[in-house]
Design a protein around this motif. Structure first.
Motif, PDB file in Angstrom:
ATOM      1  N   ILE A  83       0.726  -1.151   0.375  1.00 43.98           N
ATOM      2  CA  ILE A  83      -0.422  -0.384   0.062  1.00 43.98           C
ATOM      3  C   ILE A  83       0.724   1.323  -0.217  1.00 43.98           C
ATOM      4  CG2 ILE A  83      -2.477  -1.139   1.344  1.00 43.98           C
ATOM      5  CD1 ILE A  83      -1.387   1.001   3.618  1.00 43.98           C
ATOM      6  N   ALA A  84       2.234   1.140   0.818  1.00 37.11           N
ATOM      7  CA  ALA A  84       3.081   2.856   0.709  1.00 37.11           C
ATOM      8  C   ALA A  84       3.278   2.726  -0.622  1.00 37.11           C
ATOM      9  CB  ALA A  84       4.469   2.059   1.380  1.00 37.11           C
ATOM     10  N   ALA A  85       4.205   1.356  -1.262  1.00 41.53           N
ATOM     11  CA  ALA A  85       4.426   1.515  -3.448  1.00 41.53           C
ATOM     12  C   ALA A  85       3.132   2.137  -3.862  1.00 41.53           C
ATOM     13  CB  ALA A  85       4.542   0.471  -3.390  1.00 41.53           C
ATOM     14  N   ALA A  86       1.608   2.137  -3.710  1.00 39.04           N
ATOM     15  CA  ALA A  86       0.267   2.107  -4.408  1.00 39.04           C
ATOM     16  C   ALA A  86       0.134   3.125  -3.888  1.00 39.04           C
ATOM     17  CB  ALA A  86      -0.971   1.146  -3.856  1.00 39.04           C
ATOM     18  N   THR A  87       0.222   4.247  -2.893  1.00 38.39           N
ATOM     19  CA  THR A  87      -0.051   5.547  -2.690  1.00 38.39           C
ATOM     20  C   THR A  87       1.043   6.188  -3.240  1.00 38.39           C
ATOM     21  OG1 THR A  87       0.258   4.940  -0.526  1.00 38.39           O
ATOM     22  CG2 THR A  87      -2.204   4.506  -1.133  1.00 38.39           C
ATOM     23  N   GLY A  88       1.994   5.839  -2.356  1.00 33.18           N
ATOM     24  CA  GLY A  88       3.252   6.385  -2.793  1.00 33.18           C
ATOM     25  C   GLY A  88       3.786   7.181  -0.570  1.00 33.18           C
ATOM     26  N   ALA A  89       3.121   6.566  -0.107  1.00 31.09           N
ATOM     27  CA  ALA A  89       3.177   6.870   1.112  1.00 31.09           C
ATOM     28  C   ALA A  89       4.519   6.036   1.531  1.00 31.09           C
ATOM     29  CB  ALA A  89       1.936   6.606   1.995  1.00 31.09           C
ATOM     30  N   ASN A  90       5.192   6.609   2.572  1.00 28.44           N
ATOM     31  CA  ASN A  90       6.100   5.704   3.455  1.00 28.44           C
ATOM     32  C   ASN A  90       5.472   4.991   4.275  1.00 28.44           C
ATOM     33  OD1 ASN A  90       8.188   5.875   5.558  1.00 28.44           O
ATOM     34  ND2 ASN A  90       9.421   7.462   3.907  1.00 28.44           N
ATOM     35  N   ILE A  91       6.268   3.409   4.391  1.00 29.25           N
ATOM     36  CA  ILE A  91       5.834   2.881   4.648  1.00 29.25           C
ATOM     37  C   ILE A  91       6.445   3.483   6.969  1.00 29.25           C
ATOM     38  CG2 ILE A  91       6.571   0.971   6.756  1.00 29.25           C
ATOM     39  CD1 ILE A  91       8.073  -0.538   3.646  1.00 29.25           C
ATOM     40  N   GLU A  92       6.643   4.267   7.059  1.00 29.51           N
ATOM     41  CA  GLU A  92       7.669   4.596   8.871  1.00 29.51           C
ATOM     42  C   GLU A  92       5.405   5.840   8.835  1.00 29.51           C
ATOM     43  OE1 GLU A  92      11.081   3.635   7.968  1.00 29.51           O
ATOM     44  OE2 GLU A  92      10.668   4.198   9.767  1.00 29.51           O
ATOM     45  N   THR A  93       5.340   6.348   7.578  1.00 32.11           N
ATOM     46  CA  THR A  93       3.839   7.111   7.691  1.00 32.11           C
ATOM     47  C   THR A  93       2.913   6.436   7.715  1.00 32.11           C
ATOM     48  OG1 THR A  93       5.252   8.665   6.031  1.00 32.11           O
ATOM     49  CG2 THR A  93       3.088   9.573   6.244  1.00 32.11           C
ATOM     50  N   ILE A  94       2.867   5.625   7.149  1.00 29.28           N
ATOM     51  CA  ILE A  94       2.085   4.558   7.411  1.00 29.28           C
ATOM     52  C   ILE A  94       1.301   4.224   8.812  1.00 29.28           C
ATOM     53  CG2 ILE A  94       1.099   2.634   6.779  1.00 29.28           C
ATOM     54  CD1 ILE A  94       1.645   3.339   4.409  1.00 29.28           C
ATOM     55  N   ARG A  95       2.565   3.807   9.516  1.00 29.23           N
ATOM     56  CA  ARG A  95       2.251   2.999  10.519  1.00 29.23           C
ATOM     57  C   ARG A  95       2.459   4.422  11.936  1.00 29.23           C
ATOM     58  NH1 ARG A  95       6.482  -1.022   9.661  1.00 29.23           N
ATOM     59  NH2 ARG A  95       7.980   0.402  10.204  1.00 29.23           N
ATOM     60  N   TYR A  96       2.872   5.884  11.023  1.00 30.25           N
ATOM     61  CA  TYR A  96       2.391   7.073  11.873  1.00 30.25           C
ATOM     62  C   TYR A  96       1.326   7.270  12.218  1.00 30.25           C
ATOM     63  CZ  TYR A  96       2.207  12.016  13.097  1.00 30.25           C
ATOM     64  OH  TYR A  96       1.230  12.928  12.609  1.00 30.25           O
ATOM     65  N   TYR A  97       0.844   7.512  10.543  1.00 28.81           N
ATOM     66  CA  TYR A  97      -1.420   7.292  10.912  1.00 28.81           C
ATOM     67  C   TYR A  97      -1.504   6.407  11.200  1.00 28.81           C
ATOM     68  CZ  TYR A  97       0.149  10.206   6.501  1.00 28.81           C
ATOM     69  OH  TYR A  97       0.160  11.280   5.999  1.00 28.81           O
TER      70      TYR A  97
END
Lengths: 139, 139
Positions: free
Chosen positions: B15-29
């Motif tokens: 999902i990081a690759a799909a959205t362009g978000a960074n993995i650490e950012t997703i965990r932060y969210y």
DNA sequence: TATACGATCTGTAGCAACTACAGATACAAG
DNA sequence: CTTGTATCTGTAGTTGCTACAGATCGTATA
């Protein structure tokens, strides 16, 4: 005797009031080395002279113009060193100007997108909102 | 048997690759409650479904448009609750649009000041730089 | 099946540029 | 000399991430 003698210098509150900076911010600037350590009263309160006051004006004005702390550090360094020419200062200013212009361009695009989104919305009590749809775009 | 079955869901990297978000950012969210806690594999890795993926798209797109985390939280809350009308979403969007427009206006002023400052500079080796003078202005 | 290697895991600390306390002193006016 | 405001130091919080460290998971290949 009772008059405010100029030789006493300025308290942190006075230069804060004069420049519009907040006291905690001035101490922060000192901590990070942007403001120089001023003299102290016998009791330990900070006492600034004209130089300190001017430096704070410079910092505040630069911040207001969007220069980063690091950029300001560089600018102050140039002011200090007699070697640096006006050309270098000009270069930095123009670079900053470009950054500001880029930001304006980015924000304008954003403004257009937001305005478009808003204009497509009927503002009714409809549950299906085109704004929300637009925000899901890309998935 | 060896094919990627959809029922497995998506890893955080996917999902990081799909959205362009960074993995650490997703965990932060997730930590701040913007992303919901997803299922886990037996080993403990996050497994997202379509809903999670879509939510992340929504968040990223909103961030790209300059909405704050709190604003996004509010928008997502509206999406969730069926009661909220499109009108409220419109209202928030317009409020954000106004903020963006204000920022553009402020930056344009700034741009003008910087451009003026730069234009007054001869760019020579002169030690007295009009830009520096301008930065000391107010003192 | 063993193993190597990349992907994820948790938890914490750092970034800019401040702001906001707490609890202790300093200083100026009456 | 007291009262009250101003400062003091030091630390923690803010926003929205990013960057580790050190451990575990998952999977492709030998």
């Amino acid at each position: 005797m009772a008059g405010i003698t100029k030789t006493r210098g300025y308290s942190i509150g006075q230069i804060a009031a004069a420049t519009g900076a907040n006291i905690e911010t001035i101490r922060y600037y000192e901590r990070i080395g942007l403001m120089l350590k001023p003299d102290r009263t016998p009791g330990g309160n900070r006492q600034y002279d004209e130089t300190g006051l001017k430096r704070l004006f410079f910092i505040r004005r630069s911040r207001d113009l969007g220069f980063s702390i690091d950029e300001i550090r560089a600018l102050l360094g140039m002011v200090e060193s007699e070697e640096t020419s006006c050309a270098v200062v000009h270069e930095r200013t123009v670079a900053h100007l470009r950054a500001v212009q880029n930001k304006i361009a980015a924000l304008k695009k954003l403004e257009k997108t937001l305005a478009d989104m808003a204009s497509h919305c009927s503002r009714g009590d409809v549950p299906d909102c085109p704004i929300i749809e637009a925000l899901y775009e890309g998935g």
